[in-house]
Design an enzyme around this catalytic site. Structure first.
Site, PDB file in Angstrom:
ATOM      1  N   HIS A 167      63.843  56.084  51.370  1.00  0.00           N
ATOM      2  CA  HIS A 167      63.704  57.853  51.039  1.00  0.00           C
ATOM      3  C   HIS A 167      64.355  58.478  52.369  1.00  0.00           C
ATOM      4  CE1 HIS A 167      62.957  61.084  49.260  1.00  0.00           C
ATOM      5  NE2 HIS A 167      61.722  61.055  48.884  1.00  0.00           N
ATOM      6  N   ASP A 388      71.872  52.459  31.111  1.00  0.00           N
ATOM      7  CA  ASP A 388      72.168  51.437  30.220  1.00  0.00           C
ATOM      8  C   ASP A 388      73.533  50.369  30.732  1.00  0.00           C
ATOM      9  OD1 ASP A 388      73.297  49.633  28.430  1.00  0.00           O
ATOM     10  OD2 ASP A 388      73.841  51.056  26.697  1.00  0.00           O
TER      11      ASP A 388
END
Length: 445
Positions: A167, A388
């Site tokens: 992060h 996807d």
């Protein structure tokens, strides 16, 4: 039900890591160094940011090869994820890449007693731990490990993809930019829609020297429960398009004045959560409660940065009020408090915050969001269900157990589409029990 939950916990605990490999960019890149800037540095003492996506169907071995092949290609653009944290000779943190570095860590695992539907139905996220790498691992350890680790787990009827991102190197916008770009390549595209903008110093040039050392036990779970610490619970709440519209309509039905700006979907849902969590906490009227949002500053800074800016370009915006005021007033009171705080966070406020921090750097811990807080991360604007890789959209998207504390909220695009929003909340167990029974919160008629 309890028996089913117990069986699922047992199946997840049977996750077996089969192999660990590393994936590097498919072409020679050479030595690259990029200074971390003021927007990145406060997150060094957070934990790796964890995301879990699970997919139905497919041939696991083929999926793994396709993902690795796509990763080699996409790392040619996002090569920083295959590097590591470093420091220059003056002690300024940076992300470094060199062709002899190991690259992204890829773990292959198996949990063939576990189904996708079991994961999708689970309203808690603590049981997903073994499906995501780097539990309780601080971003600062990126000096010795890659900024990205991916665990691919074979399920009974599909694939779980657990990702851990450093992060200190990237925020949510950059995370989902990378994920959607990787998916685009795996679906057969020769190029990605938007290459990452890697010049962090266009957003901030100040060089901040930090002397940081590890806490006594850096690899400890981020939500370890001691006798003193409250027992935390996480839960997943789904708000349909109709529920979101109803919440927004209610908040906007009683606006302070005709000249007031309408409250956004985010502001409406935020005050809905803030009020009901505050009520479930059973606070005294005079107790303070803080609302915190980690806001994207790409379009707020001067000059504005592109959406494809790769790094952290977020800042925490805080606002506070008394619990009694928040609960005694209609929801537009709290929404107005949130709206004003967000609108006030313009380029001038960001500049002042940065200068103040650079003069006296403070490394936040993940739980420093404020007293009796509701802290919102992630965003329903991220198109998480469009990730996807060539075998369909994910059946579910979750956050891992890192960086959770009492009051942490993650918002996601709803699985049911449209304006629906999925909400992950972490609360002290007693508070969660009351929230679960709150029909007004759940929008049950």
């Amino acid at each position: 039900m309890a028996g089913d939950a117990g069986r699922k916990e047992e199946e997840i605990s049977k996750v077996k890591i089969r192999s660990k490999t590393h994936v590097k960019p498919g072409k020679i890149i050479g030595r690259k160094e990029c200074q971390l800037v003021t927007f990145d540095l406060p997150y060094l003492a957070f934990y790796y940011n964890q995301k879990l996506l699970f997919y139905k169907g497919g041939e696991f071995e083929e999926q793994v090869e396709k993902l690795k092949d796509g990763l080699r290609v996409i790392l040619e653009e996002f090569y920083q994820l295959g590097g590591k944290l470093g420091k220059d000779e003056e002690g300024v943190f940076r992300v470094e890449y060199d062709d002899d570095m190991e690259g992204v860590e890829v773990l292959e695992a198996i949990a063939d007693g576990l189904t996708v539907d079991q994961l999708a139905a689970d309203e808690s996220t603590s049981s997903f731990k073994d499906l995501i790498p780097y539990n309780g691992v601080l971003n600062l350890t990126g000096l010795h490990r890659p900024p990205l680790s991916v665990q691919l787990t074979k399920l009974k009827d599909g694939l779980a993809m657990g990702c851990a991102f450093n992060h200190a190197i990237l925020d949510g916008t950059s995370t989902w930019h990378f994920m959607s770009s990787w998916a685009q390549i795996c679906r057969g595209s020769n190029s990605i829609a938007a290459p990452p903008f890697l010049e962090r110093t266009k957003a901030r040039t100040t060089r901040v020297k930090l002397e940081l050392s590890f806490p006594p036990n850096p690899v400890a779970s981020s939500n370890v429960h001691t006798d003193q610490a409250p027992q935390l619970r996480e839960k997943f709440f789904r708000f349909s398009e109709a529920a979101i519209d109803k919440i927004k309509s209610k908040v906007n039905s009683n606006q302070p004045s005709a000249a007031s700006k309408p409250f956004s979907t985010f502001q409406s849902l935020a005050v809905h959560i803030w009020q009901h969590v505050t009520q479930a906490r059973c606070l005294k009227p005079e107790d303070y409660t803080v609302f915190t949002v980690f806001a994207d500053c790409r379009k707020r800074v001067d000059p504005p940065m592109p959406d494809s800016y790769f790094g952290n370009l977020i800042q925490a915006i805080f606002t506070v009020t008394a619990a009694g005021l928040l609960l005694a007033n209609p929801s537009d009171f709290g929404a107005s408090v949130i709206q004003k705080a967000i609108e006030a966070h313009n380029a001038k406020a960001i500049e002042e915050r940065n200068k103040e921090w650079e003069a006296a750097p403070k490394i936040f811990e993940f739980k420093d969001a404020g007293v009796n807080c509701v802290a919102v991360g992630s965003s329903p604007r991220f198109k998480v269900y469009d990730v996807d890789f060539g075998w369909g959209k994910p059946e579910g998207v979750r956050s891992g157990s890192n960086n959770r504390f009492d009051g942490m909220v993650y918002l996601y695009q709803g699985k049911s589409g449209g304006r629906s929003i999925d909400v992950e909340i972490t609360l002290e167990a007693g508070t969660m029990k009351l929230l679960e029974k709150d029909k007004e919160f759940l929008m049950q008629v």
